[in-house]
Structures are given as C-alpha cells and as structure tokens.
Design a protein around this motif. Structure first.
Motif, PDB file in Angstrom:
ATOM      1  N   MET A  53       6.124  12.425  32.664  1.00 50.84           N
ATOM      2  CA  MET A  53       7.234  13.288  33.038  1.00 50.84           C
ATOM      3  C   MET A  53       7.050  14.813  33.477  1.00 50.84           C
ATOM      4  SD  MET A  53      11.006  13.229  31.110  1.00 50.84           S
ATOM      5  CE  MET A  53      11.247  11.552  31.376  1.00 50.84           C
ATOM      6  N   ASP A  54       7.721  15.133  34.515  1.00 52.96           N
ATOM      7  CA  ASP A  54       7.371  16.489  35.072  1.00 52.96           C
ATOM      8  C   ASP A  54       8.218  17.375  34.272  1.00 52.96           C
ATOM      9  OD1 ASP A  54       6.546  18.988  36.090  1.00 52.96           O
ATOM     10  OD2 ASP A  54       6.565  18.147  38.062  1.00 52.96           O
ATOM     11  N   TYR A  55       7.767  17.997  33.054  1.00 54.25           N
ATOM     12  CA  TYR A  55       8.889  18.801  32.278  1.00 54.25           C
ATOM     13  C   TYR A  55       9.006  20.244  33.116  1.00 54.25           C
ATOM     14  CZ  TYR A  55       8.994  15.517  28.323  1.00 54.25           C
ATOM     15  OH  TYR A  55       9.242  14.274  27.588  1.00 54.25           O
ATOM     16  N   ALA A  56       7.912  20.627  33.697  1.00 56.16           N
ATOM     17  CA  ALA A  56       7.913  21.965  34.296  1.00 56.16           C
ATOM     18  C   ALA A  56       9.038  21.974  35.834  1.00 56.16           C
ATOM     19  CB  ALA A  56       6.402  22.280  34.878  1.00 56.16           C
ATOM     20  N   LYS A  57       8.835  21.047  36.123  1.00 60.61           N
ATOM     21  CA  LYS A  57       9.980  20.790  37.280  1.00 60.61           C
ATOM     22  C   LYS A  57      11.309  20.498  36.653  1.00 60.61           C
ATOM     23  CE  LYS A  57      11.266  17.702  41.231  1.00 60.61           C
ATOM     24  NZ  LYS A  57      10.998  16.456  41.946  1.00 60.61           N
ATOM     25  N   LEU A  58      11.502  20.006  35.667  1.00 63.43           N
ATOM     26  CA  LEU A  58      12.908  19.610  35.116  1.00 63.43           C
ATOM     27  C   LEU A  58      13.200  21.201  34.463  1.00 63.43           C
ATOM     28  CD1 LEU A  58      12.288  16.437  32.989  1.00 63.43           C
ATOM     29  CD2 LEU A  58      13.798  16.741  35.078  1.00 63.43           C
ATOM     30  N   ARG A  59      12.479  21.920  34.036  1.00 69.25           N
ATOM     31  CA  ARG A  59      12.821  23.315  33.527  1.00 69.25           C
ATOM     32  C   ARG A  59      13.228  24.071  34.851  1.00 69.25           C
ATOM     33  NH1 ARG A  59       7.819  24.917  31.545  1.00 69.25           N
ATOM     34  NH2 ARG A  59       8.004  23.220  30.194  1.00 69.25           N
ATOM     35  N   ARG A  60      12.355  24.058  35.660  1.00 69.20           N
ATOM     36  CA  ARG A  60      13.133  24.769  36.892  1.00 69.20           C
ATOM     37  C   ARG A  60      14.599  24.564  37.398  1.00 69.20           C
ATOM     38  NH1 ARG A  60       7.720  23.900  38.562  1.00 69.20           N
ATOM     39  NH2 ARG A  60       8.151  22.339  39.768  1.00 69.20           N
ATOM     40  N   VAL A  61      14.611  22.971  37.558  1.00 74.32           N
ATOM     41  CA  VAL A  61      15.865  22.795  37.797  1.00 74.32           C
ATOM     42  C   VAL A  61      17.058  23.078  36.800  1.00 74.32           C
ATOM     43  CG1 VAL A  61      17.188  20.345  38.020  1.00 74.32           C
ATOM     44  CG2 VAL A  61      15.122  20.805  39.040  1.00 74.32           C
ATOM     45  N   MET A  62      16.739  22.886  35.435  1.00 72.64           N
ATOM     46  CA  MET A  62      17.681  23.432  34.447  1.00 72.64           C
ATOM     47  C   MET A  62      18.045  24.939  34.715  1.00 72.64           C
ATOM     48  SD  MET A  62      17.202  24.127  30.439  1.00 72.64           S
ATOM     49  CE  MET A  62      16.370  25.452  30.719  1.00 72.64           C
ATOM     50  N   VAL A  63      16.918  25.830  35.093  1.00 73.05           N
ATOM     51  CA  VAL A  63      17.216  27.232  35.208  1.00 73.05           C
ATOM     52  C   VAL A  63      18.214  27.507  36.352  1.00 73.05           C
ATOM     53  CG1 VAL A  63      16.184  29.616  35.828  1.00 73.05           C
ATOM     54  CG2 VAL A  63      15.369  27.905  34.062  1.00 73.05           C
ATOM     55  N   ASP A  64      17.828  26.593  37.559  1.00 76.29           N
ATOM     56  CA  ASP A  64      18.457  26.967  38.731  1.00 76.29           C
ATOM     57  C   ASP A  64      20.158  26.258  38.843  1.00 76.29           C
ATOM     58  OD1 ASP A  64      16.555  28.311  39.896  1.00 76.29           O
ATOM     59  OD2 ASP A  64      15.735  26.517  41.190  1.00 76.29           O
ATOM     60  N   SER A  65      19.990  25.190  38.086  1.00 80.04           N
ATOM     61  CA  SER A  65      21.533  24.523  38.039  1.00 80.04           C
ATOM     62  C   SER A  65      22.433  24.930  36.819  1.00 80.04           C
ATOM     63  CB  SER A  65      21.272  22.820  38.316  1.00 80.04           C
ATOM     64  OG  SER A  65      20.720  22.707  37.174  1.00 80.04           O
ATOM     65  N   GLN A  66      21.807  25.272  35.706  1.00 83.55           N
ATOM     66  CA  GLN A  66      22.551  25.510  34.558  1.00 83.55           C
ATOM     67  C   GLN A  66      22.639  26.834  33.938  1.00 83.55           C
ATOM     68  OE1 GLN A  66      21.890  22.628  31.189  1.00 83.55           O
ATOM     69  NE2 GLN A  66      20.613  21.442  32.617  1.00 83.55           N
ATOM     70  N   VAL A  67      21.366  27.807  34.368  1.00 83.30           N
ATOM     71  CA  VAL A  67      21.553  29.030  33.702  1.00 83.30           C
ATOM     72  C   VAL A  67      21.899  30.113  34.856  1.00 83.30           C
ATOM     73  CG1 VAL A  67      19.758  30.842  32.948  1.00 83.30           C
ATOM     74  CG2 VAL A  67      19.672  28.263  32.236  1.00 83.30           C
ATOM     75  N   ARG A  68      21.247  29.987  35.955  1.00 90.98           N
ATOM     76  CA  ARG A  68      21.466  31.260  36.925  1.00 90.98           C
ATOM     77  C   ARG A  68      22.886  30.958  37.504  1.00 90.98           C
ATOM     78  NH1 ARG A  68      16.688  33.549  39.116  1.00 90.98           N
ATOM     79  NH2 ARG A  68      14.826  32.283  38.872  1.00 90.98           N
ATOM     80  N   VAL A  69      23.244  29.978  37.716  1.00 93.10           N
ATOM     81  CA  VAL A  69      24.641  29.697  38.299  1.00 93.10           C
ATOM     82  C   VAL A  69      25.785  30.067  37.202  1.00 93.10           C
ATOM     83  CG1 VAL A  69      23.961  27.933  39.684  1.00 93.10           C
ATOM     84  CG2 VAL A  69      24.622  27.237  37.768  1.00 93.10           C
ATOM     85  N   ASN A  70      25.807  30.526  36.015  1.00 93.37           N
ATOM     86  CA  ASN A  70      26.589  30.789  35.217  1.00 93.37           C
ATOM     87  C   ASN A  70      26.486  32.242  34.745  1.00 93.37           C
ATOM     88  OD1 ASN A  70      28.280  28.258  34.476  1.00 93.37           O
ATOM     89  ND2 ASN A  70      26.152  27.563  34.013  1.00 93.37           N
ATOM     90  N   ASP A  71      26.254  32.967  35.790  1.00 90.22           N
ATOM     91  CA  ASP A  71      26.124  34.481  35.539  1.00 90.22           C
ATOM     92  C   ASP A  71      25.020  35.140  34.714  1.00 90.22           C
ATOM     93  OD1 ASP A  71      28.344  34.999  37.231  1.00 90.22           O
ATOM     94  OD2 ASP A  71      29.758  34.578  35.529  1.00 90.22           O
ATOM     95  N   VAL A  72      23.916  34.082  34.544  1.00 89.99           N
ATOM     96  CA  VAL A  72      22.620  34.640  33.660  1.00 89.99           C
ATOM     97  C   VAL A  72      21.819  34.976  34.794  1.00 89.99           C
ATOM     98  CG1 VAL A  72      21.080  33.552  31.888  1.00 89.99           C
ATOM     99  CG2 VAL A  72      23.314  32.937  31.968  1.00 89.99           C
ATOM    100  N   THR A  73      21.771  36.189  35.117  1.00 92.78           N
ATOM    101  CA  THR A  73      21.015  36.857  36.115  1.00 92.78           C
ATOM    102  C   THR A  73      20.071  37.791  35.686  1.00 92.78           C
ATOM    103  OG1 THR A  73      22.621  38.636  36.508  1.00 92.78           O
ATOM    104  CG2 THR A  73      22.829  36.574  37.833  1.00 92.78           C
ATOM    105  N   SER A  74      19.864  37.912  34.150  1.00 95.07           N
ATOM    106  CA  SER A  74      18.829  39.061  33.612  1.00 95.07           C
ATOM    107  C   SER A  74      17.546  38.391  34.007  1.00 95.07           C
ATOM    108  CB  SER A  74      19.034  39.109  32.327  1.00 95.07           C
ATOM    109  OG  SER A  74      17.928  39.398  31.430  1.00 95.07           O
ATOM    110  N   VAL A  75      16.699  39.187  34.493  1.00 96.10           N
ATOM    111  CA  VAL A  75      15.331  38.947  34.660  1.00 96.10           C
ATOM    112  C   VAL A  75      14.744  38.562  33.402  1.00 96.10           C
ATOM    113  CG1 VAL A  75      13.207  39.456  35.375  1.00 96.10           C
ATOM    114  CG2 VAL A  75      15.090  40.283  36.655  1.00 96.10           C
ATOM    115  N   GLU A  76      14.781  39.075  32.179  1.00 98.79           N
ATOM    116  CA  GLU A  76      14.166  38.660  30.963  1.00 98.79           C
ATOM    117  C   GLU A  76      14.846  37.502  30.319  1.00 98.79           C
ATOM    118  OE1 GLU A  76      13.981  42.995  32.074  1.00 98.79           O
ATOM    119  OE2 GLU A  76      15.451  41.551  31.739  1.00 98.79           O
ATOM    120  N   VAL A  77      15.892  37.016  30.473  1.00101.85           N
ATOM    121  CA  VAL A  77      16.474  35.961  29.968  1.00101.85           C
ATOM    122  C   VAL A  77      15.954  34.801  30.896  1.00101.85           C
ATOM    123  CG1 VAL A  77      18.659  34.634  29.416  1.00101.85           C
ATOM    124  CG2 VAL A  77      18.593  37.298  28.917  1.00101.85           C
TER     125      VAL A  77
END
Length: 217
Positions: free
Chosen positions: A1-25
């Motif tokens: 399983m490609d966890y790195a790819k899944l991690r990128r998808v999580m960040v793009d689809s669950q984190v960034r889109v919910n006003d989490v734009t802090s570079v550090e976070v």
C-alpha cells in the motif's frame, strides 16, 4: 500500500480544504506517517476521513478538526509543548514536528511504552512520552508555550492553565452538550487567562473530565 500517496490525498482532500493553510501544520501532516500510530488491523484505513480507536479510551481525531485546532494554537519552532491524553501519540508527533520539543502525557504505562516505540520508529527525537496524572499535567516540567488536550472535556482544570508560560496557549475542545464541543484556545497574560472559541467540532471524549452531577431536592 502506498501510504505516502494516501497521505498526500488526505492533506489535499481533508486538511487544506478545511481552512488549514498554515505551512507548518500542512508540513506536519504531510511528513508524519499516520499509519504508524494506527492499530495494525486498521492501517488500510489510516488516511480515511474517520476517527480511529487506538485503545479502550483513546481515538485519533479527524484530520480536519485536529488541523484546525493546531492552526489556532499558532505553535512556533521555539515552543516547548505538552500533549495531555496523547493516546497513540499522533498529535504529539505533529506538534513535535512544529515545535522544539513536546512531552506526550498519558496515565497508562502501556500507552507510554507504545508511544516511545512509535516515536523511535519515525525518528522523532523531539517527542518524549511520560506517565502521569492527566488532571495535574506536568508542573515540574513546565511552563509550556503550547498545551494541547487530545480529547473533548467538560471541565478544564486550573492546573493546566497554571502551567502555561506567559503568552502560552492551551488548545482544548470543551463540550457544549449532545456530543458537540467548542474548540477553545486559552491564552495566558501574566496571571490572567482568557479564551476564544475557534470553531465547533465533536472529537473523541477524554474520560475523567466530566462535570459532577448536582442533585436538586
């Protein structure tokens, strides 16, 4: 399983889109391998948009809610941090990525030992797991610039606030009833404490911090 790819998808689809734009976070979510902190039978769902139970009384938050509260805490690279009720250690690892050092506090020796192993697995030298009374925090290790409470509570002990440094922030979700809570960020200025409510959410409950029931005759 490609966890790195899944991690990128999580960040793009669950984190960034919910006003989490802090570079550090965003960097923390993009770097810390969430699957390491998930029970092995659940690792296929490590990056799904759901809470994941990690032990009898602990569960991982939705990335959305966790990310939003981490943004509200405004952690800095020089901060010394404390996570109360750290569970599997994922939130502590994220905060360790963003700050100089973090202590992950738990009241169960088995959870502490498991966190220690996970931190070593990912090379997280900034994080250390310790055992203690959650309600008391770690007064002998403070003060802390950032304190994060990894579960929803009904009561916020004064002991937690007293361990903040001047200008320090405490992030916690306080129950407002029916399973919903308000994400609060407390701030210390000298001997004065104030808070603001950042957003509503319903993360896992941290047992042991319920209001006492009052009987009326």
């Amino acid at each position: 399983m490609d966890y790195a790819k899944l991690r990128r998808v999580m960040v793009d689809s669950q984190v960034r889109v919910n006003d989490v734009t802090s570079v550090e976070v965003v960097s923390a979510f993009s770097t810390i391998p969430r699957e390491v902190f998930v029970p092995k039978p659940m690792r296929a769902s490590a990056y799904a948009e759901l809470e994941i139970t990690t032990s009898d009384t602990r569960a991982m938050w939705l990335p959305r809610d966790l990310g939003k509260l981490l943004v509200a805490l405004e952690a800095e690279a020089s901060d010394i941090s404390l996570v109360i009720g750290a569970g599997a250690g994922y939130s502590a690892a994220l905060i360790g990525h963003m700050t100089e050092a973090v202590i992950a506090l738990e009241d169960d020796e088995a959870l502490v030992d498991a966190m220690t192993e996970r931190f070593a697995t990912i090379g997280m030298d900034e994080a250390v797991a310790v055992q203690g009374d959650l309600a008391k925090g770690l007064p002998d290790q403070g003060p802390f610039d950032v304190i994060f409470v990894a579960g929803m509570v009904e009561l916020v002990p004064q002991a937690w606030l007293d361990q903040l440094s001047d200008g320090g922030r405490l992030g916690v979700v306080v129950s407002s009833g029916r399973g919903v809570g308000a994400a609060r960020v407390y701030k210390r200025a000298g001997d004065t404490f104030s808070y603001r409510e950042a957003f509503e959410c319903c993360p896992p409950v941290l047992p042991g911090f319920e209001k006492k029931t009052e009987f009326v005759f």
